[in-house]
Enzyme design. Structure first.
Site, PDB file in Angstrom:
ATOM      1  CD  GLU A   1      20.711  18.791  36.541  1.00  0.00           C
ATOM      2  OE1 GLU A   1      20.607  17.782  35.854  1.00  0.00           O
ATOM      3  OE2 GLU A   1      19.753  19.330  37.104  1.00  0.00           O
TER       4      GLU A   1
ATOM      5  CD  GLU B   1      12.058  18.099  37.044  1.00  0.00           C
ATOM      6  OE1 GLU B   1      12.787  17.176  36.602  1.00  0.00           O
ATOM      7  OE2 GLU B   1      12.067  18.455  38.236  1.00  0.00           O
TER       8      GLU B   1
ATOM      9  CG  ASP C   1      18.747   9.411  43.439  1.00  0.00           C
ATOM     10  OD1 ASP C   1      18.777  10.532  42.887  1.00  0.00           O
ATOM     11  OD2 ASP C   1      17.718   8.711  43.481  1.00  0.00           O
TER      12      ASP C   1
HETATM   13  N1  ADE Z   1      15.672  13.059  40.436  1.00  0.00           N
HETATM   14  C1  ADE Z   1      16.834  12.512  40.822  1.00  0.00           C
HETATM   15  N2  ADE Z   1      16.637  11.553  41.740  1.00  0.00           N
HETATM   16  C2  ADE Z   1      15.307  11.481  41.943  1.00  0.00           C
HETATM   17  C3  ADE Z   1      14.475  10.699  42.792  1.00  0.00           C
HETATM   18  N3  ADE Z   1      14.990   9.798  43.616  1.00  0.00           N
HETATM   19  N4  ADE Z   1      13.144  10.918  42.742  1.00  0.00           N
HETATM   20  C4  ADE Z   1      12.624  11.854  41.925  1.00  0.00           C
HETATM   21  N5  ADE Z   1      13.362  12.620  41.111  1.00  0.00           N
HETATM   22  C5  ADE Z   1      14.690  12.446  41.120  1.00  0.00           C
END
Ligand code: ADE
Length: 245
Positions: A14, A186, A209
C-alpha cells in the site's frame, strides 16, 4: 498550523506507490521502523507503516508525533466490509472509530476505553471532509466504479475471517447503538493517540474483503494488485487540499 502530514499505511504494497512519488526522499530509522520524509506534490510528508494491530499502530503514531512533529495524520489502508452495501473495491471514509475488542465490563461499559469516558473516537471533521473530497475525485482509478461510504469503522486485534464472527461483532456493537461499515486492525488506536495529542486524524479504507470465509484470499489479492493504486490516487488528490506546510 504548519508542519508535515503523516501518511500511514498498514502494509508495504500500500505504501510502495507513495514512496515512488516522494520528492527528496530521506529515510529515518526510529523504534525499529523506517520513516520516509520528503514532499508529495510539494507538501511536506512523513510516510510510515503503521504495522499490524493496535499496539504497533499506536507506537508508530506516537513516534510520528513526538519525533517528526507531524501536524495531522492520514491513514490509507484496507478493511473488511461489514455493512450490507459495502462491497470489495468500495471506499470507506471514517467519521469515527471504535475498538470492537475493548471490554472492561462490568467496571466500564462495553467498548468504552477506560478513563476516557468514551467508546467512539471521532475523526477530525475538516480533514475528513478533505479526504472524502480526494476519494470522490479518485473513484474509478481502479477501473470500476466503486462506492464511497462514510461512517463508523471498527478496529480490533483480530483478522475477521468467518461470516459468523463478522455477524457476532456487528450484533455486539449494534447492541451499543453503533452501526459499523468496516473492520480492520489499527484505526482506533491511531485515533486514540491523535486524540491524546490533539492532532487531526482522518482515515480511508478500501474494502479488500467481506470479513468472511474468502477474506484471506480476497485480502491477499487486493493488497498485492489494487491497494497501492488507490493509495496513490487518493493521497495525490488530497495533497493540494491541505494547508501549505
Ligand atoms: N483488514 C482487511 N480485511 C480485514 C478483516 N477481514 N479483518 C480485519 N482486518 C482486516
Amino acid at each position: 498550523m504548519s508542519g508535515p502530514t503523516a501518511i500511514l499505511s498498514a502494509l508495504a504494497p500500500e505504501q510502495q506507490g507513495l514512496i515512488e512519488q516522494l520528492e527528496g526522499p530521506q529515510q529515518v530509522q526510529r523504534a525499529g521502523r523506517t520513516f520516509w520524509q520528503g514532499r508529495l506534490r510539494g507538501h511536506p510528508v512523513v510516510l510510515a507503516l503503521s504495522r499490524i494491530g493496535k499496539v504497533a499502530a499506536a507506537t508508530t503514531t506516537t513516534a510520528l508525533i513526538e519525533a517528526f512533529g507531524v501536524q495531522r495524520v492520514v491513514f490509507t489502508g484496507v478493511a473488511g466490509g461489514l455493512g450490507p452495501a459495502v462491497q470489495i473495491g468500495d471506499l470507506v471514509v471514517a467519521d469515527a472509530f471504535v475498538q470492537h475488542d475493548m471490554d472492561a465490563s462490568p467496571l466500564f461499559p462495553r467498548f468504552e476505553v477506560p478513563l476516557y469516558d468514551q467508546h467512539r473516537f471521532p475523526c477530525d471533521a475538516a480533514l475528513t471532509q478533505q479526504l472524502a473530497q480526494a476519494c470522490q475525485a479518485s473513484l474509478g482509478a481502479a477501473g470500476r466504479t466503486p462506492r464511497l461510504h462514510q461512517g463508523l469503522i471498527l478496529s480490533g486485534d483480530q483478522f475477521v475471517s468467518t461470516t459468523q464472527e463478522a455477524t457476532r461483532i456487528q450484533s455486539a456493537v449494534r447492541g451499543a447503538g453503533l452501526e459499523p461499515l468496516a473492520v480492520e486492525m489499527e484505526g482506533a488506536a491511531v485515533a486514540q493517540v491523535c486524540h491524546d495529542y490533539g492532532i487531526a486524524f482522518a482515515a480511508v479504507r478500501t474494502i479488500s474483503d467481506r470479513a468472511d470465509e474468502a477474506s484471506a484470499q480476497d485480502f491477499q489479492h487486493f493488497v498485492t494488485h489494487v491497494a497501492s493504486h488507490y493509495a496513490r490516487a487518493v493521497v495525490g488528490a488530497l495533497m493540494p487540499l491541505l494547508p501549505a506546510g
